[in-house]
Design an enzyme around this catalytic site. Structure first.
Site, PDB file in Angstrom:
ATOM      1  N   HIS A  27       0.856  -1.182   0.000  1.00  0.00           N
ATOM      2  CA  HIS A  27       0.000   0.000   0.000  1.00  0.00           C
ATOM      3  C   HIS A  27       0.897   1.239   0.000  1.00  0.00           C
ATOM      4  CE1 HIS A  27      -3.816  -2.012   1.901  1.00  0.00           C
ATOM      5  NE2 HIS A  27      -3.283  -2.739   0.930  1.00  0.00           N
ATOM      6  N   GLU A  50       0.999   3.884   1.827  1.00  0.00           N
ATOM      7  CA  GLU A  50       1.512   4.280   3.133  1.00  0.00           C
ATOM      8  C   GLU A  50       2.688   3.411   3.562  1.00  0.00           C
ATOM      9  OE1 GLU A  50      -1.667   3.573   2.204  1.00  0.00           O
ATOM     10  OE2 GLU A  50      -3.026   4.138   3.817  1.00  0.00           O
TER      11      GLU A  50
END
Length: 153
Positions: free
Chosen positions: A53, A55
């Site tokens: 992801h 992040e």
């Protein structure tokens, strides 16, 4: 120090992710002085990695650059409310502030779902600011999924 939003940079990463056929989510990590130290967009398909992801990738890069597993004083800007996995990584990295755009009632882990930062097991909860450029982030996601439903890429 004057507040400067880095959400436009996160949106650039989200647009780049969409162009690669990834879910359009982008993230930026900013150091305590306000400098961008890492940026990433989703790469779960490209890397065949469900943990890739935006992040997570940005936090990994920022930690590598800092030579530390923790990023005290840093901020993360992300276009979509982090999922439980990403919220846990933000907590583990001791990120000071989280700014996110669109809410994610289905898979979010901050204001929805698991609400990671409210659990007693959470050792660190960042300051959370939501709704930053939410309309732009939501539009990008809606366009991406509408294109998929209509038979696009």
């Amino acid at each position: 120090m004057t507040f400067t939003s880095h959400m436009q940079t996160a949106l650039e990463e989200a647009r780049a992710a969409a162009a690669r056929g990834e879910v359009p989510v982008g993230a930026v990590v900013v150091d305590p002085e306000g400098r961008v130290v890492a940026r990433a967009g989703n790469r779960t398909r490209a890397l065949c990695d469900p943990t890739a992801h935006a992040e997570i990738l940005a936090i990994r890069a920022a930690c590598a650059a800092a030579g530390s597993e923790r990023l005290p004083g840093h901020a993360v800007y992300v276009t979509l409310e982090p999922c439980a996995m990403c919220a846990t990584a933000i907590s583990a990295a001791r990120i000071a502030r989280l700014y996110f755009g669109a809410a994610d009632p289905k898979s979010g882990g901050v204001g929805h779902g698991a609400r990671v930062f409210t659990h007693p097991q959470c050792h660190h909860a960042p300051e959370v600011y939501d709704g930053i450029d939410a309309a732009a982030a939501e539009a990008l996601l809606k366009e991406f999924f509408a294109d998929r439903r209509s038979g696009g890429a």
